[in-house]
Design a protein around this motif. Structure first.
Motif, PDB file in Angstrom:
ATOM      1  N   ARG A 202      -3.643   2.516  -3.461  1.00  0.00           N
ATOM      2  CA  ARG A 202      -3.001   1.473  -4.263  1.00  0.00           C
ATOM      3  C   ARG A 202      -2.136   2.064  -5.376  1.00  0.00           C
ATOM      4  O   ARG A 202      -1.463   1.336  -6.099  1.00  0.00           O
ATOM      5  CB  ARG A 202      -4.055   0.558  -4.876  1.00  0.00           C
TER       6      ARG A 202
ATOM      7  N   ILE B 297       2.098  -4.138   4.431  1.00  0.00           N
ATOM      8  CA  ILE B 297       2.642  -2.811   4.120  1.00  0.00           C
ATOM      9  C   ILE B 297       4.105  -2.773   4.523  1.00  0.00           C
ATOM     10  O   ILE B 297       4.471  -3.220   5.614  1.00  0.00           O
ATOM     11  CB  ILE B 297       1.907  -1.696   4.888  1.00  0.00           C
TER      12      ILE B 297
ATOM     13  N   TYR C 269      -3.717   5.913   2.796  1.00  0.00           N
ATOM     14  CA  TYR C 269      -3.104   4.895   1.948  1.00  0.00           C
ATOM     15  C   TYR C 269      -3.868   4.814   0.632  1.00  0.00           C
ATOM     16  O   TYR C 269      -5.055   5.132   0.559  1.00  0.00           O
ATOM     17  CB  TYR C 269      -3.147   3.526   2.621  1.00  0.00           C
TER      18      TYR C 269
ATOM     19  N   SER D 280      -2.354  -3.490   7.392  1.00  0.00           N
ATOM     20  CA  SER D 280      -3.302  -2.441   6.998  1.00  0.00           C
ATOM     21  C   SER D 280      -4.659  -2.602   7.672  1.00  0.00           C
ATOM     22  O   SER D 280      -5.258  -1.637   8.132  1.00  0.00           O
ATOM     23  CB  SER D 280      -3.470  -2.420   5.478  1.00  0.00           C
TER      24      SER D 280
ATOM     25  N   TRP E   8       0.860  -1.178   0.000  1.00  0.00           N
ATOM     26  CA  TRP E   8       0.000   0.000   0.000  1.00  0.00           C
ATOM     27  C   TRP E   8       0.895   1.226   0.000  1.00  0.00           C
ATOM     28  O   TRP E   8       1.924   1.256   0.682  1.00  0.00           O
ATOM     29  CB  TRP E   8      -0.901   0.041   1.242  1.00  0.00           C
TER      30      TRP E   8
END
Length: 226
Positions: free
Chosen positions: A81, A122, A79, A220, A72
């Motif tokens: 993508r 992450i 956050y 996450s 991420w």
């Protein structure tokens, strides 16, 4: 690394926050650094797209430590993508072996129950040169209370670990050397922390790294995490 006159011991810096000196031996430090420099998908993927970048805050400031993200993409204070605050490219993937490293680190520092079934997904990889710093902040943008895992390579730094209420005292300063592990969860999961100082030229001679590399692993907890 020079032989220690008095071996450094693991220490509980605060409830749920543990410093484990020399968690990575010299061989494993070199392996992690090799992955960060040339391997897929760490430092060899620091080149664009979605590469190493200078992070800019909403107020117009910049972080002096440069960063690349896996799994991420973190930007202040969310956050995504994709690298929404940069070239817009998809974030680079998070490798399964790095997730396993995170679970093992959390279990070694806080006990098997701490990691549980935590799915680390992450990685924030920060590079500090001799002048870089990191202000006091909280890792509060995740939707999980799983412990945060921090691994250090290269130059020694002063890692400042504080409290959950304020960026100011009380806090403890910890000397983080190459190979050291710091894990914080439970009541300290949202504690403020930062890096007020890096000590240039203190990296192990055999590592071949100038500066400090910090690999921070997080869970996450996002619904669409895979």
């Amino acid at each position: 690394m020079d032989t220690e006159l008095f071996p450094r011991e693991r220490a509980q810096v605060a409830p749920g926050a543990v410093h484990v000196p020399d968690w990575l031996d010299e061989t494993h430090q070199r392996e992690l650094l090799r992955a960060c420099r040339w391997g897929y998908p760490l430092w060899g993927r620091a080149r664009p797209p979605a590469g190493l970048r200078t992070v800019r805050t909403p107020g117009g400031g910049t972080m002096t430590a440069r960063q690349v993200c896996l799994g991420w993409h973190w930007y202040p204070y969310a956050y995504a993508r994709t690298v929404t605050d940069g070239d817009g490219a998809p974030v680079k993937p998070f490798p399964a072996w790095l997730g396993e490293l995170g679970r093992r680190a959390a279990a070694d520092a806080l006990g098997p129950q701490a990691a549980g079934g935590a799915a680390y997904d992450i990685a924030l990889i920060n590079f500090y040169d001799g002048d870089a710093r990191m202000g006091m902040h909280r890792d509060a943008d995740e939707h999980s209370d799983a412990p945060v895992v921090s691994l250090s390579l290269g130059d020694t730094c002063v890692f400042r670990f504080g409290n959950t209420d304020t960026r100011t005292r009380p806090y403890a300063d910890v000397e983080m050397r190459s190979g050291d592990l710091f894990v914080f969860g439970g009541p300290s999961r949202l504690a403020y922390h930062g890096v007020p100082r890096v000590l240039p030229g203190t990296a192990p001679a055999g590592l071949g790294l100038t500066g400090r590399l910090n690999v921070t692993l997080r869970v996450s907890g996002f619904p669409d995490a895979t």
